[in-house]
Scaffold this active site. Sequence first.
Site, PDB file in Angstrom:
ATOM      1  N   TYR A  74     -12.683  -2.765  12.582  1.00 48.97           N
ATOM      2  CA  TYR A  74     -11.361  -2.170  12.372  1.00 48.97           C
ATOM      3  C   TYR A  74     -10.488  -2.366  13.610  1.00 48.97           C
ATOM      4  O   TYR A  74      -9.318  -2.761  13.503  1.00 48.97           O
ATOM      5  CB  TYR A  74     -11.505  -0.678  12.060  1.00 48.97           C
ATOM      6  N   ASN A  98       1.302   3.460  -2.227  1.00 50.48           N
ATOM      7  CA  ASN A  98       0.966   4.424  -3.269  1.00 50.48           C
ATOM      8  C   ASN A  98       0.344   5.712  -2.739  1.00 50.48           C
ATOM      9  O   ASN A  98       0.134   6.661  -3.478  1.00 50.48           O
ATOM     10  CB  ASN A  98       0.003   3.801  -4.289  1.00 50.48           C
ATOM     11  N   THR A  99       0.051   5.762  -1.430  1.00 49.66           N
ATOM     12  CA  THR A  99      -0.576   6.950  -0.876  1.00 49.66           C
ATOM     13  C   THR A  99      -0.274   7.072   0.615  1.00 49.66           C
ATOM     14  O   THR A  99       0.216   6.124   1.232  1.00 49.66           O
ATOM     15  CB  THR A  99      -2.110   6.900  -1.095  1.00 49.66           C
ATOM     16  N   GLY A 100      -0.576   8.234   1.191  1.00 51.44           N
ATOM     17  CA  GLY A 100      -0.488   8.425   2.639  1.00 51.44           C
ATOM     18  C   GLY A 100       0.866   8.125   3.237  1.00 51.44           C
ATOM     19  O   GLY A 100       1.918   8.415   2.656  1.00 51.44           O
ATOM     20  N   ILE A 101       0.843   7.519   4.424  1.00 51.59           N
ATOM     21  CA  ILE A 101       2.095   7.267   5.130  1.00 51.59           C
ATOM     22  C   ILE A 101       2.944   6.222   4.419  1.00 51.59           C
ATOM     23  O   ILE A 101       4.176   6.222   4.549  1.00 51.59           O
ATOM     24  CB  ILE A 101       1.854   6.855   6.603  1.00 51.59           C
ATOM     25  N   GLY A 102       2.307   5.344   3.652  1.00 52.68           N
ATOM     26  CA  GLY A 102       3.074   4.356   2.905  1.00 52.68           C
ATOM     27  C   GLY A 102       3.964   5.011   1.865  1.00 52.68           C
ATOM     28  O   GLY A 102       5.143   4.668   1.715  1.00 52.68           O
ATOM     29  N   SER A 151      -2.426   0.345  15.209  1.00 50.82           N
ATOM     30  CA  SER A 151      -3.097   1.595  15.567  1.00 50.82           C
ATOM     31  C   SER A 151      -3.383   1.638  17.052  1.00 50.82           C
ATOM     32  O   SER A 151      -3.467   0.599  17.716  1.00 50.82           O
ATOM     33  CB  SER A 151      -4.410   1.716  14.788  1.00 50.82           C
ATOM     34  N   GLY A 164       0.800  -1.224   0.000  1.00 51.91           N
ATOM     35  CA  GLY A 164       0.000   0.000   0.000  1.00 51.91           C
ATOM     36  C   GLY A 164       0.823   1.259   0.000  1.00 51.91           C
ATOM     37  O   GLY A 164       0.446   2.248   0.620  1.00 51.91           O
TER      38      GLY A 164
END
Length: 318
Positions: free
Chosen positions: A202, A50-54, A177, A48
């Site tokens: 979640y 491709n966006t955000g913290i990744g 988390s 993952g």
Amino acid sequence: MYLLILIIVFSVVVLLSVLMAPYIRKYVAGGVCLSQARLSGKIVLITGGNTGIGKETARNLAARGARVILACRSVEKGEAAAAEIRSKVSGAQVEVRELDLADTCSIRAFAQQFLKEVSHLHILISNAGVMMCPYTKTADGFEMHLGVNHLGHFLLTYLLIGLLKRSAPSRIVVVSSLAHNFGWIRFHDLHSQGSYNSGLAYCQSKLANVLFVRELARRLEGSGVTVNSVHPGTVRSELVRHSTVMSLLFTLFSFLLKTPEEGAQTSVYCAVAEELHSVSGKHFSDCTPAFVAPQGRSVKTARQLWNVSCELLGIEWD
């Protein structure tokens, strides 16, 4: 009169917010990875990314000289992220490969090809995840949160663990988390078929991440492979797209949220910090050891979840 008082109070709050904004932002930003470690010759796999913290984690590690492989469900989005990283980091080595963590066939196909083409793996960052999505199932019939956030990464790690051991010293970083504090492993209804609450589903998956890390660390003792989990903080990202309420709150209080770059700091820290070379089975937040809920410290629950996960995935992992 009351309207005047309300206006005065509101004005004072706004003024204080403006004056305190720099201090609030500094506090919200949290810990920073201070390690200057270089990763030349090292290979990193990020799910993952491709966006955000990744993506920010990938950018940071690529800037340290690592060959970074982004495993993404959307190759198109992954290539866009890789191009952005290359434009910001001179000489960045970034590749993209297709991986759908909601489909065990995709995970197995990815691992098979990866093992054929990549000779070493020094850092595996299990970053991809879903949050508060409507009730859906993966291709294999798992509840989506459990299937992607826990079981998908469990299977991927199982398939790559041999390569990680051969590449030792190596590290595994699992993005969990703070939400694990509110989770419980509902063994009687793991896939939420009896009742479903997206928030609780979640939280269960994030608790599963913590329990997986603790049990895997125990099994990897002496192998040269370490594994730790992280809480990245509350980050402005696409994760809340399935929740209108959360999206609204994130918009209204964006100044209280971490940027993706700030949220990536603990993942980077656990991946590179020299002082963590032999630290395993721990949980981190803001680049420091973090509290783990009692249910996340249960050896019995961790082992039971491990066995159930193996059974669901049809694997044997001693």
